[in-house]
Scaffold this active site. Sequence first.
Site, mmCIF file in Angstrom:
data_model
loop_
_atom_site.group_PDB
_atom_site.id
_atom_site.type_symbol
_atom_site.label_atom_id
_atom_site.label_comp_id
_atom_site.label_asym_id
_atom_site.label_seq_id
_atom_site.Cartn_x
_atom_site.Cartn_y
_atom_site.Cartn_z
ATOM 1 N N LYS A 20 10.729 7.471 -1.891
ATOM 2 C CA LYS A 20 9.427 7.414 -2.576
ATOM 3 C C LYS A 20 8.301 7.817 -1.623
ATOM 4 C CE LYS A 20 7.029 3.405 -3.084
ATOM 5 N NZ LYS A 20 5.636 3.559 -2.661
ATOM 6 N N ASN A 21 8.288 7.209 -0.438
ATOM 7 C CA ASN A 21 7.147 7.414 0.455
ATOM 8 C C ASN A 21 7.120 8.796 1.108
ATOM 9 O OD1 ASN A 21 6.265 4.928 -0.237
ATOM 10 N ND2 ASN A 21 6.646 3.949 1.753
ATOM 11 N N CYS A 77 -5.594 -4.077 -3.052
ATOM 12 C CA CYS A 77 -4.390 -4.238 -3.868
ATOM 13 C C CYS A 77 -3.783 -5.584 -3.538
ATOM 14 C CB CYS A 77 -3.401 -3.113 -3.641
ATOM 15 S SG CYS A 77 -2.474 -3.259 -2.145
ATOM 16 N N ARG A 86 -6.648 -2.868 2.299
ATOM 17 C CA ARG A 86 -6.204 -1.476 2.450
ATOM 18 C C ARG A 86 -7.343 -0.449 2.355
ATOM 19 N NH1 ARG A 86 -0.406 -0.983 -0.512
ATOM 20 N NH2 ARG A 86 -0.090 0.668 0.985
ATOM 21 N N ASP A 142 7.755 -2.891 4.945
ATOM 22 C CA ASP A 142 8.375 -2.714 3.623
ATOM 23 C C ASP A 142 9.754 -3.364 3.521
ATOM 24 O OD1 ASP A 142 6.168 -1.384 2.737
ATOM 25 O OD2 ASP A 142 7.060 0.616 2.710
ATOM 26 N N ARG A 145 8.170 1.006 -10.074
ATOM 27 C CA ARG A 145 7.330 1.949 -9.339
ATOM 28 C C ARG A 145 8.104 2.580 -8.190
ATOM 29 N NH1 ARG A 145 2.213 -0.217 -6.787
ATOM 30 N NH2 ARG A 145 2.579 1.823 -5.870
HETATM 31 C C1 UD1 Z 1 2.287 3.362 3.689
HETATM 32 C C2 UD1 Z 1 3.433 3.164 2.725
HETATM 33 C C3 UD1 Z 1 3.673 1.685 2.484
HETATM 34 C C4 UD1 Z 1 3.865 0.963 3.804
HETATM 35 C C5 UD1 Z 1 2.718 1.266 4.761
HETATM 36 C C6 UD1 Z 1 2.948 0.704 6.156
HETATM 37 C C7 UD1 Z 1 3.339 5.136 1.305
HETATM 38 C C8 UD1 Z 1 3.062 5.703 -0.037
HETATM 39 N N1 UD1 Z 1 3.095 3.820 1.462
HETATM 40 O O1 UD1 Z 1 1.114 2.816 3.072
HETATM 41 O O2 UD1 Z 1 4.844 1.549 1.676
HETATM 42 O O3 UD1 Z 1 3.906 -0.427 3.573
HETATM 43 O O4 UD1 Z 1 2.563 2.691 4.912
HETATM 44 O O5 UD1 Z 1 4.127 1.172 6.693
HETATM 45 O O6 UD1 Z 1 3.808 5.816 2.197
HETATM 46 N N2 UD1 Z 1 -5.732 1.016 7.412
HETATM 47 C C9 UD1 Z 1 -7.077 0.995 7.730
HETATM 48 N N3 UD1 Z 1 -7.828 2.109 7.440
HETATM 49 C C10 UD1 Z 1 -7.302 3.210 6.848
HETATM 50 C C11 UD1 Z 1 -5.920 3.223 6.539
HETATM 51 C C12 UD1 Z 1 -5.171 2.115 6.840
HETATM 52 O O7 UD1 Z 1 -7.584 0.016 8.264
HETATM 53 O O8 UD1 Z 1 -8.037 4.178 6.607
HETATM 54 C C13 UD1 Z 1 -4.905 -0.171 7.707
HETATM 55 C C14 UD1 Z 1 -4.296 -0.798 6.449
HETATM 56 O O9 UD1 Z 1 -5.182 -1.693 5.820
HETATM 57 C C15 UD1 Z 1 -3.071 -1.469 7.005
HETATM 58 C C16 UD1 Z 1 -2.638 -0.524 8.137
HETATM 59 O O10 UD1 Z 1 -3.784 0.261 8.455
HETATM 60 O O11 UD1 Z 1 -3.406 -2.721 7.546
HETATM 61 C C17 UD1 Z 1 -1.486 0.386 7.787
HETATM 62 O O12 UD1 Z 1 -1.776 1.057 6.581
HETATM 63 P P1 UD1 Z 1 -1.188 2.506 6.259
HETATM 64 O O13 UD1 Z 1 -0.192 2.862 7.312
HETATM 65 O O14 UD1 Z 1 -2.305 3.445 6.032
HETATM 66 O O15 UD1 Z 1 -0.423 2.239 4.894
HETATM 67 P P2 UD1 Z 1 -0.343 3.188 3.647
HETATM 68 O O16 UD1 Z 1 -0.332 4.615 4.071
HETATM 69 O O17 UD1 Z 1 -1.335 2.748 2.637
#
Ligand code: UD1
Length: 420
Positions: free
Chosen positions: A22-23, A117, A122, A308, A400
């Site tokens: 998925k990811n 969420c 996030r 995850d 999902r």
């Molecule tokens: C992706 C995965 C999700 C997984 C996560 C962490 C997908 C579709 N989803 O989510 O399944 O749980 O990686 O491995 O691939 N953060 C910030 N600012 C930002 C972006 C992120 O502070 O602009 C923080 C987030 O709140 C979180 C951390 O960074 O605490 C990691 O988030 P991120 O790696 O971005 O997760 P996703 O890409 O949303």
Amino acid sequence: MDKLLVTGNGPLRGAVRISGAKNAALPILCSSILVKGPVTFNNVPQLNDTRTIERLLNRMGITAARTETHRFEIDASTLTSPVADYDLVKTMRASVLVLGPLVARWSEARVSLPGGCAIGQRPVDQHLKGLEALGATVTLDSGYIHAKAPAGGRLKGARIVFDVVTVGGTENILMAATLATGTTIIENAAREPEIVDLANCLIAMGAQISGAGTDTITVVGVENLHSATYRVMSDRIEAGTFACAAAAVGGEVTLLDAPVTSMEAILDKLREAGCTIGVSGQNISISRTGSLKAISTKTAPYPAFPTDMQAQIMAMNVVAEGTAVMTENIFENRMMHVSELTRLGASIEVTGNTAIVHGVKQLKGATVMATDLRASACLVIAGLCASGQTMIDRIYHLDRGYEHIEDKLIGLGATIERIS
Ligand code: UD1
């Protein structure tokens, strides 16, 4: 709303084919926006999340359709409106991954802010910081991100140092940089295997990328990307989930077509818990015949133990011998499955982002509620371990991210019924 009725009935045995990740599929589907021509993606899992991306692309005027069970054919040359509306983005945060490709290829994007969420706030500040570094003008207006490329229409290569390791942020900026002028260096990049898969897909489309899978990724921008066919990697989290189910319930399960090399941290934990793991080519066998030991985990970015998988390992720990300390370091609210596990008889104390799990001899079936995707998988595993019947409500979360999970578990001997 569908529910799952799970009846615990002993060990799992047999083989299960692992679906496409998925990811990896979500950013790869979004990468089609970068190409003004047809692209084909294979091994795309049939999930509500991939369906959401399809709808998002269709809404922009892009021709995107699943032409076979696991094949998508997309042609973004028909794009008319570079907009991602709130009603779709709110159902799936990963929709924000259209932002980078839209600005890079179409010079402009209007994408709804994803908002918080269930598992945490996030934010997407790092995605926006990255785009601004590439020369985009980013404004927030009425709940939407409005991003515009500089005069001339192309983003400009830059050096970007992320403040936090972000998977989605790295993917958005990686895609945007492929069509920028000059060279982009992304530092403190996420190293997840799904980022390597996305980079390999972009390279197949003609992008010039090096360093994916390390914390420094270099992208030399090109004027155009071209049509390509790409096969999405298989899903390490789905594979890990079935492995945890086999470990928790006992038995012997073979994971066919698993992403073996990206699963080290997960397999190490399963060995520590008392499982025997065998690897043969792309297949992994996992068996647990002796006692199950509680294992402590601390989630962190790849290659460390993934957030995850935290909930699924907790489902193992609740029926293991001993006590486990499980710390969640990525998301601030990713312990919601604890109260549901407690309804099944688990013994867990939570302080801040740490859960102390004391193994109990037996769980007892009850009605529980799925709160997010991986929490749902955790409840399925716990239900398989419990005596009697466990009814899991709100399993739309499960749909999902897991392809036909109940059919796959039934194939391994589990008793599960979907109740519509
Ligand atoms: C992706 C995965 C999700 C997984 C996560 C962490 C997908 C579709 N989803 O989510 O399944 O749980 O990686 O491995 O691939 N953060 C910030 N600012 C930002 C972006 C992120 O502070 O602009 C923080 C987030 O709140 C979180 C951390 O960074 O605490 C990691 O988030 P991120 O790696 O971005 O997760 P996703 O890409 O949303």
